[in-house]
Design a protein around this motif. Structure first.
Motif, PDB file in Angstrom:
ATOM      1  N   GLY A 204       0.773  -1.237   0.000  1.00 39.04           N
ATOM      2  CA  GLY A 204       0.000   0.000   0.000  1.00 39.04           C
ATOM      3  C   GLY A 204       0.805   1.288   0.000  1.00 39.04           C
TER       4      GLY A 204
ATOM      5  N   ARG B  90      -1.489  -9.751  -5.087  1.00 45.08           N
ATOM      6  CA  ARG B  90      -2.603  -8.941  -4.606  1.00 45.08           C
ATOM      7  C   ARG B  90      -3.772  -9.021  -5.569  1.00 45.08           C
ATOM      8  NH1 ARG B  90      -3.317  -2.781  -4.452  1.00 45.08           N
ATOM      9  NH2 ARG B  90      -4.840  -3.425  -6.009  1.00 45.08           N
ATOM     10  N   PRO B  91      -4.982  -9.241  -5.032  1.00 45.54           N
ATOM     11  CA  PRO B  91      -6.136  -9.316  -5.916  1.00 45.54           C
ATOM     12  C   PRO B  91      -6.214  -8.095  -6.836  1.00 45.54           C
ATOM     13  CG  PRO B  91      -6.765  -9.931  -3.690  1.00 45.54           C
ATOM     14  CD  PRO B  91      -5.340  -9.489  -3.624  1.00 45.54           C
ATOM     15  N   ALA B  92      -6.324  -8.352  -8.136  1.00 40.10           N
ATOM     16  CA  ALA B  92      -6.513  -7.310  -9.154  1.00 40.10           C
ATOM     17  C   ALA B  92      -5.331  -6.346  -9.303  1.00 40.10           C
ATOM     18  CB  ALA B  92      -7.798  -6.535  -8.918  1.00 40.10           C
TER      19      ALA B  92
ATOM     20  N   ASP C 223      -4.819  -5.947 -12.987  1.00 37.41           N
ATOM     21  CA  ASP C 223      -5.864  -5.068 -13.542  1.00 37.41           C
ATOM     22  C   ASP C 223      -5.533  -3.611 -13.264  1.00 37.41           C
ATOM     23  OD1 ASP C 223      -8.010  -7.015 -14.392  1.00 37.41           O
ATOM     24  OD2 ASP C 223      -7.769  -7.603 -12.303  1.00 37.41           O
ATOM     25  N   GLN C 224      -5.074  -3.352 -12.052  1.00 32.74           N
ATOM     26  CA  GLN C 224      -4.757  -1.974 -11.671  1.00 32.74           C
ATOM     27  C   GLN C 224      -3.680  -1.392 -12.581  1.00 32.74           C
ATOM     28  OE1 GLN C 224      -3.249  -1.535  -7.661  1.00 32.74           O
ATOM     29  NE2 GLN C 224      -3.140   0.698  -7.799  1.00 32.74           N
TER      30      GLN C 224
ATOM     31  N   THR D 160      -4.977  -0.832 -16.064  1.00 33.13           N
ATOM     32  CA  THR D 160      -5.809   0.372 -16.133  1.00 33.13           C
ATOM     33  C   THR D 160      -4.939   1.629 -16.164  1.00 33.13           C
ATOM     34  OG1 THR D 160      -7.478  -0.803 -14.853  1.00 33.13           O
ATOM     35  CG2 THR D 160      -7.759   1.577 -15.057  1.00 33.13           C
ATOM     36  N   VAL D 161      -3.921   1.635 -15.332  1.00 32.94           N
ATOM     37  CA  VAL D 161      -2.983   2.767 -15.322  1.00 32.94           C
ATOM     38  C   VAL D 161      -2.348   2.925 -16.701  1.00 32.94           C
ATOM     39  CG1 VAL D 161      -0.728   3.516 -14.421  1.00 32.94           C
ATOM     40  CG2 VAL D 161      -2.500   2.751 -12.842  1.00 32.94           C
TER      41      VAL D 161
ATOM     42  N   GLN E 158      -4.861   4.394 -19.071  1.00 28.56           N
ATOM     43  CA  GLN E 158      -5.060   5.832 -18.815  1.00 28.56           C
ATOM     44  C   GLN E 158      -3.929   6.658 -19.431  1.00 28.56           C
ATOM     45  OE1 GLN E 158      -5.465   6.092 -14.531  1.00 28.56           O
ATOM     46  NE2 GLN E 158      -7.575   5.341 -14.553  1.00 28.56           N
TER      47      GLN E 158
ATOM     48  N   GLY F 150       3.569  -5.637  -2.937  1.00 29.28           N
ATOM     49  CA  GLY F 150       3.960  -5.126  -1.635  1.00 29.28           C
ATOM     50  C   GLY F 150       4.331  -6.289  -0.731  1.00 29.28           C
TER      51      GLY F 150
END
Ligand SMILES: Nc1nc2c(ncn2[C@@H]2O[C@H](COP(=O)(O)OP(=O)(O)OP(=O)(O)O)[C@@H](O)[C@H]2O)c(=O)[nH]1
Ligand SMILES: Nc1nc2c(ncn2[C@@H]2O[C@H](COP(=O)(O)OP(=O)(O)OP(=O)(O)O)[C@@H](O)[C@H]2O)c(=O)[nH]1
Ligand SMILES: [Mg+2]
Ligand SMILES: [Mg+2]
Lengths: 304, 308
Positions: free
Chosen positions: B111, B142-144, B147-148, B151-152, B155, B194
């Motif tokens: 995080g 880490r879940p998704a 995907d994160q 998405t970045v 963008q 992380g």
């Protein structure tokens, strides 16, 4: 698991290592507590009170200190309140709504997944609402937790209005006769006024739709956080009337001592402790065990 | 809740001295006590504070302060100099490999802001240095997380190399570098999961990635709200991975950010960038002097120094 050790036996160990209650002892105690992020004012006050207590009771031997230290620390945490383990405020009948808030990356979404798992184990019908429509991949992340725990997730598209998602969640929870609806929200730093207002709006929607809801507003705090956690607790409380804390990442080396000050100054109890990234890494918060955890280092230093 | 800055803290001591017009050893003691408290309240690590206060005291007992007409201000000046010195100069540079691609590995606690910062860095390198970066999704836990990053990437319109979540992070990193070579991407930014600095298995995984792709930069991403534990985290990551730079995130908050000092003191690697928001263009060069003022309580300090 370090906060789970037997509190009194460990304090026994600790005080047995020092024979005399002298300046060195207090200095070491002060260092250990500051290192646990307890907060400088709280530590100073505590050490002063302990010194007075030592004089009053004419304590010379550290073994006699164990009760005094533990009493004082627990007293800071509980104040005049009963020493009860705080549980989730769930309704006997009907829908309970839990709103989860906090700064970026504290562990909100993960804790929601763990909580959903726990409640489901208890036989509750749980529903999740994907109120973080802002962060990249946040909806997919909550979805993955829903899948992992077998719990449905109410969601809209990325970028939609969080209050609208929560509204949908409530509608769905009602029509499916769910017991608990847990609402995820986007992480936000407490000095962002607009974002805090947005959060207050989400809470107002819940209040409007369900009398007495939200039944719990849980602030997720990263145990690694230092003194800023106090400002987080204060500002999030002003916006959403926080009823409890989830203290995450206690499986690391950080101690999260700032929750003593938060409970003491703002009277917000810690309800859960996060101890890892797996579904079952969420435990009820045991203040006595936690207080011992604050000393663990002193113990280890002495055995070196 | 607002913490008192150092200047506020020194006010009463200064008044006392002004009354007498002479600085005694006891006054210096009182002042250094306030310095200690101010730094601890800003989350500077206990041991780091100890060393700092010792040095400040040595200087304060010297003529500089004892014979000054404005001893309080002089103390602040000394403290600020020591802090700025410890923080090092401004160094917002990123390595350039002789043989492209330049490989950057993002590491840190859960995080902290690795994935977001990886995206920001890619954006920065493209915008400021006209580079064409490739992002690599090596967080399979880490879940998704994949995907994160995807998405970045969308963008930003920057390519993302991923193999889903059933692949080995070491293989992902290695293949990402191969793809970058083939596609002529001159930077590869590897996003890793992380992990706790005390998690032996996962720390060993980072060592393996490092051995496989020999990164030109290993950036430790640290949350600026971190408390006393910052030294343990920074020390462990640095010992095991020889960190080349630090990125301090979430500085758009109201934290004092004493962790910055702690990290500098234990790793002796520069803090290169500051994360100033969630948006992908909110990355700034880290300003050591500004950070010193921030830790001490900002504006009030500057105005007092000007008078000194
Ligand atoms: N070690 C450990 N990691 C945790 C714990 N709780 C959460 N994490 C990790 O911390 C990171 C952030 O957790 P999230 O649940 O995404 O945090 P969040 O508050 O929802 O983050 P944002 O939505 O981006 O603000 C993830 O990598 C989690 O796996 C914990 O108790 N222990
Ligand atoms: N306000 C603010 N938020 C930030 C900043 N950097 C990252 N974040 C937020 O912090 C949270 C965590 O960021 P991530 O990039 O997911 O962190 P991470 O280190 O990749 O997390 P894990 O992969 O779960 O370990 C997200 O909500 C980000 O939007 C920053 O500089 N300022
Ligand atoms: Mg989240
Ligand atoms: Mg990440």
């Amino acid at each position: 698991e370090k906060t789970r050790n037997s509190f009194s036996s460990k304090i026994n160990d600790l005080v047995a290592r020092y024979r005399k209650v002298d300046e060195d002892f207090f200095e070491e105690l002060e260092e250990v507590l500051i290192t646990a992020d307890v907060g400088i004012n709280t530590v100073m006050e505590l050490v002063e009170e302990l010194k007075m207590e030592v004089k009053r009771q004419n304590i010379k031997d550290t073994r006699e200190m164990k009760d005094v230290i533990s009493e004082k620390l627990v007293e800071i945490y509980y104040g005049d309140d009963d020493e009860t383990v705080e549980k989730l405020n769930l309704q006997e009948d009907g829908l309970s709504i839990v709103l989860v808030v906090g700064v970026n990356g504290a562990g909100k979404t993960t804790s929601i997944g763990k909580l959903a798992y726990q409640l489901k184990q208890e036989g509750k019908h749980v529903l999740l609402a994907a109120g973080d429509t802002f962060r990249a991949g946040a909806i997919e992340q909550l979805d993955a937790w829903g899948e992992k725990t077998g719990v449905d997730v109410i969601k809209q598209r990325e970028g939609s209005d969080p209050a609208a998602v929560i509204f949908d969640g409530i509608k769905a929870a009602r029509s499916r006769e769910a017991d608990v609806l847990i609402c995820d929200t986007a992480g936000r730093l407490q000095n962002k006024v607009n974002l805090m207002n947005e959060l207050a709006k989400v809470k107002r929607v819940i209040e409007r739709e369900v009398p007495d809801a939200p039944h719990d507003v849980l602030l997720t705090l990263d145990a690694t956080t230092g003194q800023n956690a106090l400002s987080q607790a204060k500002t999030f409380s002003e916006a959403t009337d926080v009823s409890g804390i989830i203290l995450t990442k206690l499986d690391g080396t950080a101690k999260g001592g700032i929750v003593l000050a938060i409970r003491n100054e703002l009277n917000i109890p810690v309800k859960f402790a996060g101890l890892g990234e797996k579904v079952d890494d969420l435990q009820a918060f045991d203040a006595h065990a936690f207080v011992y955890g604050l000393f663990a280092d002193l113990l280890e230093d002495e055995t070196e | 809740m607002a913490f008192e800055g150092l200047a506020d803290r020194l006010q009463s001591t200064m008044k006392k001295i002004t009354g007498k017009g002479k600085v005694s050893e006891q006054d210096v003691k009182d002042m250094t006590r306030e310095v200690r408290l101010a730094l601890l309240e800003a989350d500077v690590n206990f041991k780091v504070v100890k060393d700092l206060v010792k040095r400040i005291k040595e200087r304060a007992v010297g003529q500089e302060v004892m014979e000054s007409l404005t001893p309080g201000q002089q103390v602040i000046k000394v403290v600020r100099e020591e802090l700025t010195e410890l923080m090092g100069g401004e160094q917002s540079t990123v390595a350039v490999a002789d043989n492209p691609p330049t490989v950057i590995m993002m590491v840190g606690l859960q995080g902290a802001g690795k994935t977001t910062t990886g995206g920001k860095l890619a954006n920065y390198l493209r915008k400021k240095h006209n580079r064409s970066p490739l992002l690599a999704a090596a967080d399979v836990y880490r879940p998704a997380a994949v995907d994160q990053l995807e998405t970045v990437g969308e963008q930003l319109d920057i390519p993302v190399f991923s193999k889903g979540t059933n692949a080995d992070p070491v293989a992902i990193a290695r293949e990402a570098v191969e793809q970058a070579k083939a596609e002529h991407n001159d930077y590869v930014i590897i996003d890793t999961a992380g992990r706790l600095h005390v998690d032996e298995d996962l720390m060993a995984e980072l060592e393996q990635i490092k051995a496989a792709v020999t990164p030109d930069e290993t950036f430790l991403v640290v949350d600026s709200m971190t408390g006393q534990d910052a030294v343990n985290v920074a020390e462990s990551f640095n010992d095991q991975l020889a960190v080349s730079g630090v990125v301090l995130t979430k500085l758009d908050g109201d934290t004092r950010g004493g962790a910055a000092l702690s990290i500098r003191a234990v790793t002796d690697t520069p803090i290169k960038f500051a994360g100033m928001g969630e948006k992908l263009d909110q990355l700034e060069a880290f300003q050591p002097e500004g950070m010193a003022s921030r830790i001490l309580g900002m504006g009030d300090v500057l105005s007092l120094i000007e008078k000194a």
